[in-house]
Enzyme design. Structure first.
Site, PDB file in Angstrom:
ATOM      1  N   PRO A  18       0.710  -1.146   0.050  1.00  0.00           N
ATOM      2  CA  PRO A  18       0.046  -0.109   0.012  1.00  0.00           C
ATOM      3  C   PRO A  18       1.040   1.327  -0.154  1.00  0.00           C
ATOM      4  O   PRO A  18       1.826   1.191   0.696  1.00  0.00           O
ATOM      5  CB  PRO A  18      -0.732   0.029   1.398  1.00  0.00           C
ATOM      6  N   ARG A  25       8.705   1.404  -2.925  1.00  0.00           N
ATOM      7  CA  ARG A  25       9.416   2.401  -3.895  1.00  0.00           C
ATOM      8  C   ARG A  25       9.921   1.538  -5.098  1.00  0.00           C
ATOM      9  O   ARG A  25       9.955   2.237  -6.163  1.00  0.00           O
ATOM     10  CB  ARG A  25      10.623   2.810  -2.912  1.00  0.00           C
ATOM     11  N   LEU A  35      13.184  -2.536   1.080  1.00  0.00           N
ATOM     12  CA  LEU A  35      14.173  -2.313   0.433  1.00  0.00           C
ATOM     13  C   LEU A  35      14.799  -3.797  -0.475  1.00  0.00           C
ATOM     14  O   LEU A  35      15.711  -4.538  -0.182  1.00  0.00           O
ATOM     15  CB  LEU A  35      15.406  -2.064   1.099  1.00  0.00           C
ATOM     16  N   ARG A  62      -1.245  -5.996   8.780  1.00  0.00           N
ATOM     17  CA  ARG A  62      -0.018  -5.476   8.344  1.00  0.00           C
ATOM     18  C   ARG A  62       0.602  -5.008   9.845  1.00  0.00           C
ATOM     19  O   ARG A  62      -0.263  -4.322  10.464  1.00  0.00           O
ATOM     20  CB  ARG A  62       0.121  -4.354   7.454  1.00  0.00           C
ATOM     21  N   CYS A 100       0.444   5.513   0.087  1.00  0.00           N
ATOM     22  CA  CYS A 100      -0.664   6.688   0.174  1.00  0.00           C
ATOM     23  C   CYS A 100      -0.079   7.812  -0.879  1.00  0.00           C
ATOM     24  O   CYS A 100       1.160   7.905  -1.214  1.00  0.00           O
ATOM     25  CB  CYS A 100      -0.402   7.514   1.320  1.00  0.00           C
ATOM     26  N   TYR A 130       0.526   4.086  13.651  1.00  0.00           N
ATOM     27  CA  TYR A 130      -1.093   4.397  13.598  1.00  0.00           C
ATOM     28  C   TYR A 130      -1.521   3.726  14.602  1.00  0.00           C
ATOM     29  O   TYR A 130      -1.512   3.115  15.435  1.00  0.00           O
ATOM     30  CB  TYR A 130      -1.190   4.159  12.088  1.00  0.00           C
TER      31      TYR A 130
HETATM   32  C1  LIG Z   1       4.849   6.812  -1.344  1.00  0.00           C
HETATM   33  C2  LIG Z   1       4.759   5.809  -0.264  1.00  0.00           C
HETATM   34  C3  LIG Z   1       3.632   5.819   0.315  1.00  0.00           C
HETATM   35  C4  LIG Z   1       3.269   4.568   1.390  1.00  0.00           C
HETATM   36  N1  LIG Z   1       2.072   4.547   2.040  1.00  0.00           N
HETATM   37  C5  LIG Z   1       2.052   3.452   2.691  1.00  0.00           C
HETATM   38  C6  LIG Z   1       0.513   3.252   3.255  1.00  0.00           C
HETATM   39  O1  LIG Z   1      -0.509   3.673   2.792  1.00  0.00           O
HETATM   40  N2  LIG Z   1       0.548   2.154   4.125  1.00  0.00           N
HETATM   41  C7  LIG Z   1       1.341   1.526   4.540  1.00  0.00           C
HETATM   42  O2  LIG Z   1       1.276   0.254   5.305  1.00  0.00           O
HETATM   43  N3  LIG Z   1       2.550   1.562   4.150  1.00  0.00           N
HETATM   44  C8  LIG Z   1       2.947   2.579   3.414  1.00  0.00           C
HETATM   45  N4  LIG Z   1       4.131   2.750   2.904  1.00  0.00           N
HETATM   46  C9  LIG Z   1       5.150   1.849   3.109  1.00  0.00           C
HETATM   47  C10 LIG Z   1       5.518   0.924   2.035  1.00  0.00           C
HETATM   48  O3  LIG Z   1       4.304  -0.087   1.878  1.00  0.00           O
HETATM   49  C11 LIG Z   1       6.609  -0.249   2.157  1.00  0.00           C
HETATM   50  O4  LIG Z   1       6.459  -1.056   3.550  1.00  0.00           O
HETATM   51  C12 LIG Z   1       8.005   0.737   2.481  1.00  0.00           C
HETATM   52  O5  LIG Z   1       8.154   1.710   1.585  1.00  0.00           O
HETATM   53  C13 LIG Z   1       9.138  -0.476   2.204  1.00  0.00           C
HETATM   54  O6  LIG Z   1       9.116  -1.139   1.198  1.00  0.00           O
HETATM   55  P1  LIG Z   1       9.998  -0.502  -0.155  1.00  0.00           P
HETATM   56  O7  LIG Z   1      11.448  -0.492   0.539  1.00  0.00           O
HETATM   57  O8  LIG Z   1       9.689  -1.277  -1.290  1.00  0.00           O
HETATM   58  O9  LIG Z   1       9.482   0.875  -0.475  1.00  0.00           O
HETATM   59  C14 LIG Z   1       4.401   3.854   2.111  1.00  0.00           C
HETATM   60  C15 LIG Z   1       5.613   3.966   1.147  1.00  0.00           C
HETATM   61  C16 LIG Z   1       5.804   4.905   0.469  1.00  0.00           C
HETATM   62  C17 LIG Z   1       7.121   4.883  -0.532  1.00  0.00           C
END
Ligand SMILES: Cc1cc2nc3c(=O)[nH]c(=O)nc-3n(C[C@H](O)[C@H](O)[C@H](O)COP(=O)(O)O)c2cc1C
Length: 368
Positions: A25, A327, A304, A233, A27, A185
């Site tokens: 997810p 990301r 990551l 989660r 935002c 949260y």
């Molecule tokens: C732009 C953005 C928005 C995010 N919004 C949420 C969200 O709505 N809910 C949530 O549980 N995590 C949110 N996260 C966290 C990601 O879901 C993820 O757990 C975290 O970025 C690590 O994964 P990654 O290294 O692939 O980015 C968000 C991360 C990013 C970069």
């Protein structure tokens, strides 16, 4: 037939996923009064053609006060439901990717400015701010406006809001719900002794701190069709001494499994300003592995994970059953295509794009 573990199918609580890649997810802070806009149509539309096994829609607030920012998506009335319905209808028309929605309440971390405008918390008397709620009156940051501690009626209101949002999610045709109990949260702030300083049956012992998140999970589970999965989660650690940790996470995961939770998505942190996170590739995978050793339901590792071989190894070694991408897939929305090419697997792609298949990679694309 590919031998890739990442590209092997998996069944999550009755929902068949084509592969183990889950879009986490994210935002977008681009809603208006909680209503999705054409940004969501574009953003989710492109991700629905990425070839991932599941698309999880961003943290969706169950009541207006549960939004992180005034730009967050909500699902609390007919107007917010209709806005999501329009986006979902468009995605469903062109993509067969299963869709999950993350139901959320931001608690004491609500009422913030947009991240690209600094992200600071806005006071209740600010035009785009409001009073926040939490388990206790402890603010996230000493600079923040203290939250109002939820009393019995407040707890009932929030639980009911989750339940109603779950019913609306069912009507919207979502294939799964993810309950957001991570990143500091509301539900996470009940779990952690650092933010939960209640002395009623919702605070103190581990059992008491888990009570409200479990009640919310049960309410959502009961309000969503039994043949569709509800997952959760969690932040597996606060990354701070005396906070929520992986041992408590395991107890929570087992309690959730007993209550019909279909999968656990293991993230971490977000509860305390002094957290010390050892950030490096796959840094949360060991947490996912510990949870996986303690439950039989599927576990998702996230954080990551950027390389196809890295993702393949997480699944192949049994560290987790699935991997989440945030990301990574924003940066490269065709990541699953590229991963499938590298791992000699195949991936669903829309016929409009089939002509893009590089010569020498015959069989990369399969019809959706
Ligand atoms: C732009 C953005 C928005 C995010 N919004 C949420 C969200 O709505 N809910 C949530 O549980 N995590 C949110 N996260 C966290 C990601 O879901 C993820 O757990 C975290 O970025 C690590 O994964 P990654 O290294 O692939 O980015 C968000 C991360 C990013 C970069």
């Amino acid at each position: 037939m590919s031998k890739s573990h990442l590209f092997s199918p998996i069944n999550v609580g009755g929902l068949e996923l084509a592969n183990r890649i889950v879009i986490a997810p994210m935002c977008q802070y681009s809603a208006e009064d909680g209503r999705m806009t054409d940004w969501h149509m574009m953003h989710l539309g492109q991700l629905s053609h990425s070839g991932a096994g599941l698309l999880t829609i961003e943290a969706t607030a169950v009541e207006p006060a549960g939004r992180i920012t005034a730009g967050d998506v909500g699902l609390w009335d007919d107007a917010t439901q209709a806005a999501i319905a329009a986006v979902v209808a468009s995605i469903r028309r062109w993509s067969s990717m299963p869709l999950a929605i993350q139901l959320a309440h931001a608690g004491r971390k609500a009422s913030c400015d947009l991240p690209w405008q600094g992200g600071a918390q806005l006071p209740p008397d600010h035009g785009r701010g409001w009073q926040t709620f939490g388990p206790s009156t402890v603010p996230f940051s000493p600079k923040d406006n203290p939250p109002v501690a939820l009393d019995e009626a407040g707890l009932e209101r929030v639980k009911n809001a989750f339940e109603q949002a779950a019913r609306r999610s069912a009507r919207l045709g979502f294939d799964a719900i993810q309950v957001h109990a991570a990143h500091g949260y509301l539900l996470h702030s009940f779990l952690s002794p650092l933010s939960n300083q209640r002395n009623d049956e919702y605070g103190g012992s581990l059992e008491n701190r888990m009570r409200f998140p479990l009640e919310v999970f049960e309410a959502v589970r009961a309000a969503f069709p039994a043949d569709r999965p509800v997952t959760l989660r969690v932040s597996a650690t606060d990354w701070i001494e005396g906070g929520w940790d992986v041992t408590q996470t395991i107890a929570l995961a087992q309690a959730l499994e007993e209550r019909g939770c279909a999968a656990i998505n293991v993230s971490s942190g977000g509860l305390h300003v002094d957290q010390q996170i050892p950030i490096s590739p796959s840094y949360q995978v060991p947490l996912a592995r510990k949870v996986k050793e303690a439950v039989t339901i599927p576990v998702v590792a996230v954080g990551l994970i950027t390389e196809p071989e890295q993702a393949e190894a997480v699944v192949a070694t049994g560290d987790a059953d699935m991997i989440g991408l945030a990301r990574t897939i924003l940066y490269d929305p065709r990541w699953p295509w590229h991963a499938a090419a590298k791992l000699q697997a195949s991936v669903e792609a829309p016929p409009q794009y089939w002509r893009s298949q590089p010569s020498g990679l015959r069989g990369l694309f399969k019809p959706s």
